[in-house]
Design a protein around this motif. Structure first.
Motif, PDB file in Angstrom:
ATOM      1  N   GLN A  65       0.834  -1.199   0.000  1.00 49.07           N
ATOM      2  CA  GLN A  65       0.000   0.000   0.000  1.00 49.07           C
ATOM      3  C   GLN A  65       0.869   1.250   0.000  1.00 49.07           C
ATOM      4  N   PHE A  66       0.237   2.356  -0.345  1.00 51.66           N
ATOM      5  CA  PHE A  66       0.874   3.656  -0.194  1.00 51.66           C
ATOM      6  C   PHE A  66      -0.043   4.533   0.655  1.00 51.66           C
ATOM      7  N   ASP A  83     -10.435  21.177   2.555  1.00 49.50           N
ATOM      8  CA  ASP A  83      -9.153  21.407   3.226  1.00 49.50           C
ATOM      9  C   ASP A  83      -8.317  20.159   3.018  1.00 49.50           C
ATOM     10  N   PRO A  84      -7.556  20.110   1.908  1.00 49.45           N
ATOM     11  CA  PRO A  84      -6.804  18.899   1.578  1.00 49.45           C
ATOM     12  C   PRO A  84      -5.838  18.478   2.672  1.00 49.45           C
ATOM     13  N   GLN A  85      -5.395  19.434   3.481  1.00 46.51           N
ATOM     14  CA  GLN A  85      -4.440  19.107   4.536  1.00 46.51           C
ATOM     15  C   GLN A  85      -5.040  18.174   5.587  1.00 46.51           C
ATOM     16  N   MET A  86      -6.362  18.034   5.579  1.00 48.36           N
ATOM     17  CA  MET A  86      -7.018  17.192   6.575  1.00 48.36           C
ATOM     18  C   MET A  86      -7.296  15.778   6.065  1.00 48.36           C
ATOM     19  N   ALA A  87      -6.781  15.446   4.874  1.00 48.58           N
ATOM     20  CA  ALA A  87      -7.075  14.120   4.328  1.00 48.58           C
ATOM     21  C   ALA A  87      -5.832  13.249   4.288  1.00 48.58           C
ATOM     22  N   GLU A  88      -6.022  11.969   4.501  1.00 46.10           N
ATOM     23  CA  GLU A  88      -4.959  10.996   4.253  1.00 46.10           C
ATOM     24  C   GLU A  88      -5.532   9.975   3.278  1.00 46.10           C
ATOM     25  N   ILE A  89      -4.717   9.658   2.244  1.00 42.91           N
ATOM     26  CA  ILE A  89      -5.183   8.772   1.187  1.00 42.91           C
ATOM     27  C   ILE A  89      -4.361   7.493   1.212  1.00 42.91           C
ATOM     28  N   ILE A  90      -5.067   6.379   1.204  1.00 39.49           N
ATOM     29  CA  ILE A  90      -4.406   5.074   1.220  1.00 39.49           C
ATOM     30  C   ILE A  90      -4.921   4.258   0.038  1.00 39.49           C
ATOM     31  N   GLY A  91      -4.004   3.599  -0.672  1.00 40.26           N
ATOM     32  CA  GLY A  91      -4.383   2.767  -1.807  1.00 40.26           C
ATOM     33  C   GLY A  91      -3.554   1.503  -1.854  1.00 40.26           C
ATOM     34  N   ASP A  92      -4.036   0.530  -2.603  1.00 42.68           N
ATOM     35  CA  ASP A  92      -3.363  -0.758  -2.741  1.00 42.68           C
ATOM     36  C   ASP A  92      -2.374  -0.736  -3.909  1.00 42.68           C
ATOM     37  N   LEU A  93      -1.246  -1.394  -3.736  1.00 42.18           N
ATOM     38  CA  LEU A  93      -0.239  -1.529  -4.782  1.00 42.18           C
ATOM     39  C   LEU A  93      -0.091  -2.988  -5.179  1.00 42.18           C
ATOM     40  N   ASP A  94      -0.004  -3.222  -6.470  1.00 44.18           N
ATOM     41  CA  ASP A  94       0.239  -4.565  -7.000  1.00 44.18           C
ATOM     42  C   ASP A  94       1.319  -4.400  -8.066  1.00 44.18           C
ATOM     43  N   ILE A  95       2.557  -4.726  -7.722  1.00 43.57           N
ATOM     44  CA  ILE A  95       3.708  -4.447  -8.570  1.00 43.57           C
ATOM     45  C   ILE A  95       4.439  -5.737  -8.938  1.00 43.57           C
ATOM     46  N   SER A  96       4.768  -5.875 -10.213  1.00 37.43           N
ATOM     47  CA  SER A  96       5.554  -7.008 -10.682  1.00 37.43           C
ATOM     48  C   SER A  96       6.928  -6.520 -11.128  1.00 37.43           C
ATOM     49  N   PRO A 107      11.800  -2.462 -15.669  1.00 37.53           N
ATOM     50  CA  PRO A 107      11.557  -3.791 -15.081  1.00 37.53           C
ATOM     51  C   PRO A 107      10.232  -3.892 -14.332  1.00 37.53           C
ATOM     52  N   PHE A 108       9.485  -2.787 -14.247  1.00 39.90           N
ATOM     53  CA  PHE A 108       8.282  -2.756 -13.415  1.00 39.90           C
ATOM     54  C   PHE A 108       6.998  -2.753 -14.248  1.00 39.90           C
ATOM     55  N   SER A 109       5.955  -3.333 -13.689  1.00 41.78           N
ATOM     56  CA  SER A 109       4.593  -3.216 -14.204  1.00 41.78           C
ATOM     57  C   SER A 109       3.657  -3.309 -13.008  1.00 41.78           C
ATOM     58  N   GLY A 110       2.406  -2.845 -13.193  1.00 37.55           N
ATOM     59  CA  GLY A 110       1.474  -2.963 -12.077  1.00 37.55           C
ATOM     60  C   GLY A 110       0.564  -1.766 -11.916  1.00 37.55           C
ATOM     61  N   THR A 111      -0.236  -1.803 -10.856  1.00 35.99           N
ATOM     62  CA  THR A 111      -1.268  -0.796 -10.637  1.00 35.99           C
ATOM     63  C   THR A 111      -1.342  -0.340  -9.189  1.00 35.99           C
ATOM     64  N   ALA A 112      -1.962   0.830  -9.028  1.00 34.05           N
ATOM     65  CA  ALA A 112      -2.374   1.339  -7.719  1.00 34.05           C
ATOM     66  C   ALA A 112      -3.890   1.500  -7.803  1.00 34.05           C
ATOM     67  N   SER A 113      -4.624   0.884  -6.885  1.00 42.31           N
ATOM     68  CA  SER A 113      -6.083   0.870  -6.976  1.00 42.31           C
ATOM     69  C   SER A 113      -6.702   0.880  -5.584  1.00 42.31           C
ATOM     70  N   ASN A 114      -8.046   0.792  -5.550  1.00 40.78           N
ATOM     71  CA  ASN A 114      -8.781   0.770  -4.274  1.00 40.78           C
ATOM     72  C   ASN A 114      -8.359   1.926  -3.379  1.00 40.78           C
ATOM     73  N   ILE A 115      -8.355   3.108  -3.944  1.00 43.75           N
ATOM     74  CA  ILE A 115      -7.882   4.285  -3.219  1.00 43.75           C
ATOM     75  C   ILE A 115      -9.018   4.907  -2.401  1.00 43.75           C
ATOM     76  N   VAL A 116      -8.721   5.171  -1.159  1.00 47.43           N
ATOM     77  CA  VAL A 116      -9.716   5.730  -0.239  1.00 47.43           C
ATOM     78  C   VAL A 116      -9.114   6.907   0.514  1.00 47.43           C
ATOM     79  N   ALA A 117      -9.876   7.980   0.606  1.00 47.14           N
ATOM     80  CA  ALA A 117      -9.438   9.141   1.370  1.00 47.14           C
ATOM     81  C   ALA A 117     -10.232   9.198   2.671  1.00 47.14           C
ATOM     82  N   THR A 118      -9.551   9.583   3.737  1.00 46.89           N
ATOM     83  CA  THR A 118     -10.179   9.642   5.055  1.00 46.89           C
ATOM     84  C   THR A 118      -9.873  10.973   5.711  1.00 46.89           C
ATOM     85  N   GLU A 119     -10.892  11.566   6.305  1.00 47.99           N
ATOM     86  CA  GLU A 119     -10.689  12.799   7.057  1.00 47.99           C
ATOM     87  C   GLU A 119      -9.904  12.461   8.319  1.00 47.99           C
ATOM     88  N   ALA A 120      -8.788  13.143   8.522  1.00 47.67           N
ATOM     89  CA  ALA A 120      -7.899  12.841   9.640  1.00 47.67           C
ATOM     90  C   ALA A 120      -8.646  12.812  10.963  1.00 47.67           C
TER      91      ALA A 120
END
Length: 229
Positions: A65-66, A83-96, A107-120
């Motif tokens: 994840q990131f 107020d973007p400063q109040m958000a934290e965003i987490i997403g899934d990483l799938d890297i080959s 040498p890399f391929s893959g995606t970042a998905s299932n991204i969700v933002a949460t109010e701190a």
């Protein structure tokens, strides 16, 4: 531009929701529990310690994840009351990874998905639509550094083979009807035996789709990430 991975900019669109349209709960990775889980998983990956036996070739899949935040900017995707400063965003990483020492192609391929933002500090979440893909048009590489065995102050220091990497991801995302083009750089080091984990920093930004500017990014974002075999 380095604070917390990528779709962060998206956090902006979300922020509009966070300031009014968000409903409590919301599920997904990005809630308060999601953040705590991210920190625990990040610490577990980084506690493996930097790789000292980096192989000369690597063919493996990594999942993780990131976690990012918005460093600053005025992108439309933020929404008028956000107020973007109040958000934290987490997403899934799938890297080959498909790499051999001396390789010059990506040498890399893959995606970042299932991204969700949460109010701190809350469990209010909003999903960010879309995904990022490894961008073959931007720099990507893996480097292996060998340090021979030596003796320092009478102490035998064994040979070490370490590994570092960089790759980019890009894609279009949207929240609450606002769209943005995100570009992120992932860079760091291999951790664990044989490079079985990747840990590092994320930086980059997002540009409004309908309101291009002369700036490199309308909003800068950044954070950290981990991925393990």
């Amino acid at each position: 531009m380095s604070k917390v991975i990528s779709l962060a900019a998206i956090s902006a669109g979300l922020m509009m929701s966070l300031s009014g349209c968000l409903s409590g709960g919301g599920g997904g990775t990005g809630g308060v529990g999601g953040s705590a889980n991210y920190e625990a998983a990040f610490d577990a990956a980084s506690s493996r310690a930097p790789t000292t036996d980096m192989p000369t070739s690597l063919n493996a899949d990594y999942q993780g994840q990131f976690k990012v935040g918005v460093n600053g900017g005025t992108a439309e995707i933020f929404g008028p009351d956000a107020d973007p400063q109040m958000a934290e965003i987490i997403g899934d990483l799938d890297i080959s990874v498909a790499w051999a020492e001396g390789q010059t192609s990506n040498p890399f391929s893959g995606t970042a998905s299932n991204i969700v933002a949460t109010e701190a500090g809350t469990s209010n979440t909003t999903a960010i639509n879309g995904e990022l893909n490894v961008d073959g048009g931007l720099p990507a590489s893996i480097s292996r550094v060998s340090m021979p065995a030596t003796v320092v102050a009478g102490q035998n220091i064994p040979a070490l083979d370490t590994g570092a990497f960089v790759f980019h991801m890009s894609g279009r995302v949207d929240a609450e009807g606002r769209e943005g083009d995100a570009t992120l750089q992932f860079g760091g080091n291999f951790f664990g035996p044989g490079g079985n984990a990747m840990v590092g920093a994320v930086s980059g930004g997002i540009n409004d789709v309908d309101n291009p500017s002369q700036q490199i990014f309308d909003a800068g974002i950044g954070g950290t990430f981990y991925a393990t075999q």
